[in-house]
Scaffold this motif. Structure first.
Motif, mmCIF file in Angstrom:
data_model
loop_
_atom_site.group_PDB
_atom_site.id
_atom_site.type_symbol
_atom_site.label_atom_id
_atom_site.label_comp_id
_atom_site.label_asym_id
_atom_site.label_seq_id
_atom_site.Cartn_x
_atom_site.Cartn_y
_atom_site.Cartn_z
ATOM 1 N N GLU A 1 -26.971 24.701 26.144
ATOM 2 C CA GLU A 1 -28.181 25.211 25.777
ATOM 3 C C GLU A 1 -29.426 24.108 25.648
ATOM 4 O O GLU A 1 -29.041 23.084 25.196
ATOM 5 C CB GLU A 1 -28.180 25.821 24.339
ATOM 6 N N SER B 1 -30.629 31.894 32.432
ATOM 7 C CA SER B 1 -30.910 32.595 31.015
ATOM 8 C C SER B 1 -29.853 32.981 30.245
ATOM 9 O O SER B 1 -30.007 32.767 28.940
ATOM 10 C CB SER B 1 -31.632 34.007 31.648
ATOM 11 N N LEU B 2 -28.835 33.211 30.744
ATOM 12 C CA LEU B 2 -27.354 33.327 29.990
ATOM 13 C C LEU B 2 -27.169 31.954 29.152
ATOM 14 O O LEU B 2 -26.681 32.096 28.228
ATOM 15 C CB LEU B 2 -26.394 33.910 30.665
ATOM 16 N N LYS B 3 -27.257 31.008 29.747
ATOM 17 C CA LYS B 3 -27.102 29.689 29.076
ATOM 18 C C LYS B 3 -28.256 29.240 28.268
ATOM 19 O O LYS B 3 -27.929 28.116 27.535
ATOM 20 C CB LYS B 3 -26.763 28.656 30.048
ATOM 21 N N GLU B 4 -29.333 29.768 28.446
ATOM 22 C CA GLU B 4 -30.532 29.316 27.669
ATOM 23 C C GLU B 4 -30.914 27.906 27.958
ATOM 24 O O GLU B 4 -31.069 26.975 27.094
ATOM 25 C CB GLU B 4 -30.479 29.418 26.118
ATOM 26 N N ALA C 1 -23.732 41.222 31.069
ATOM 27 C CA ALA C 1 -23.800 39.728 30.269
ATOM 28 C C ALA C 1 -25.048 39.591 29.527
ATOM 29 O O ALA C 1 -25.107 39.526 28.106
ATOM 30 C CB ALA C 1 -23.449 38.741 31.087
ATOM 31 N N SER C 2 -26.154 40.184 30.239
ATOM 32 C CA SER C 2 -27.340 39.818 29.418
ATOM 33 C C SER C 2 -27.683 40.832 28.541
ATOM 34 O O SER C 2 -28.027 40.634 27.343
ATOM 35 C CB SER C 2 -28.683 39.808 30.776
ATOM 36 N N LYS D 1 -25.525 40.112 25.508
ATOM 37 C CA LYS D 1 -26.111 39.039 24.632
ATOM 38 C C LYS D 1 -27.085 39.700 23.574
ATOM 39 O O LYS D 1 -27.203 39.224 22.617
ATOM 40 C CB LYS D 1 -26.480 38.089 25.800
ATOM 41 N N LYS E 1 -22.068 32.644 22.910
ATOM 42 C CA LYS E 1 -21.868 32.058 23.997
ATOM 43 C C LYS E 1 -20.831 32.079 24.872
ATOM 44 O O LYS E 1 -20.652 32.370 26.056
ATOM 45 C CB LYS E 1 -22.067 30.580 23.780
ATOM 46 N N VAL F 1 -20.466 35.767 26.726
ATOM 47 C CA VAL F 1 -21.510 35.786 27.548
ATOM 48 C C VAL F 1 -20.737 35.144 28.884
ATOM 49 O O VAL F 1 -20.876 35.761 30.064
ATOM 50 C CB VAL F 1 -22.850 35.414 27.320
ATOM 51 N N VAL F 2 -20.218 33.976 28.727
ATOM 52 C CA VAL F 2 -19.556 33.242 29.799
ATOM 53 C C VAL F 2 -18.483 34.039 30.657
ATOM 54 O O VAL F 2 -18.498 34.216 31.460
ATOM 55 C CB VAL F 2 -18.926 31.799 29.420
#
Lengths: 111, 138
Positions: A43, A61-64, B19-20, B23, B37, B40-41
């Motif tokens: 992030e 976006s998922l990893k910000e 995933a989004s 989250k 985190k 989500v991965v």
């Protein structure tokens, strides 16, 4: 350091996602493999890549991440641009190659 | 609570949707950001696997106070040798998929690393079921 500072110092072009220009930058990650970024980027990092398709923004976006920089002046796809705007994550562009850009960003973050 | 998502094989435009969504739900539930985190991965990689390899799939996400359970079930070619598929760097992805930066043979290993348990069962010519559990209380 903020995304705006990096844009100014590295002479980057803002393609989309202006909403996130005040994002704080904590580091950088350079990779063109999306699973590598998924598994290892953190992030707040700026992600440097030559990939231009919309999945880049999904991962960003998922990893910000703080922002994405596309190298070598490559053009982002329309769907990538719209997703950058939707997510509010800046999509930036540099004419430099990956090696040079990563080196400059590293120097900027580790003076 | 349970959530279900459909995944379309070959449609990379929608990869990451589940995933989004998950989250957002986990954030609203105030789940530990470190756990979010990891989930989500793992989920994103599972979603991409279905898009890259299968014809269609279903993702079920079941959340209770103790754990997050995810089942990713697809109709697809199946995995003939699961141990081989688990090896970092091994991939059967197409050239097109690799060009996009997927198919580096990191998906399943990323999933294993980011879940507390990972179970895979597969039937060649039929499909694959991947089950992931992440505990909220250690």
């Amino acid at each position: 350091m903020k995304v705006t500072d990096i844009i100014e110092k590295l002479n980057l072009k803002v393609i989309a996602g202006a909403e996130g220009l005040q994002n704080k930058v904590t580091g950088g990650y350079t990779s063109d493999l999306l699973s590598d970024v998924m598994g290892n980027a953190d992030e707040g990092q700026v992600w440097i890549t030559l990939q231009t398709h919309r999945n880049v923004m999904a991962v960003a976006s998922l990893k910000e991440v703080a922002a994405v920089i596309i190298v070598k002046g490559l053009e982002a796809e329309e769907s990538t641009i719209s997703q950058s705007n939707n997510e509010g994550i800046p999509l930036l562009s540099s004419d430099l190659e990956t090696f040079e850009l990563s080196g400059q960003l590293y120097q900027l973050l580790h003076p | 609570m349970e959530f279900n998502y459909e995944v379309e094989g070959g449609n990379f435009a929608k990869a990451g949707y589940a995933a989004s969504s998950v989250k957002k739900v986990l954030k609203e539930l105030n789940v530990d950001p470190k756990i979010i985190k990891r989930v989500v991965v793992a989920l994103y990689e599972g979603e991409v696997n279905v898009v890259a390899h299968a014809y269609r799939g279903n993702i079920k996400v079941d959340i209770d106070t103790e754990r997050i359970f995810i089942e990713i079930k697809d109709e697809g070619p199946g995995i003939p040798d699961i141990n081989l598929a688990m090896q970092v760097g091994y991939s059967t992805a197409s050239a097109m998929v690799r060009e996009m930066g997927f198919g580096a043979g990191m998906g399943l290993p990323n999933m294993k690393r980011n879940a507390d348990t990972l179970d895979i069962s597969s039937s060649v010519g039929k499909g694959t079921v991947v089950e992931l559990t992440t505990y909220l209380v250690k």
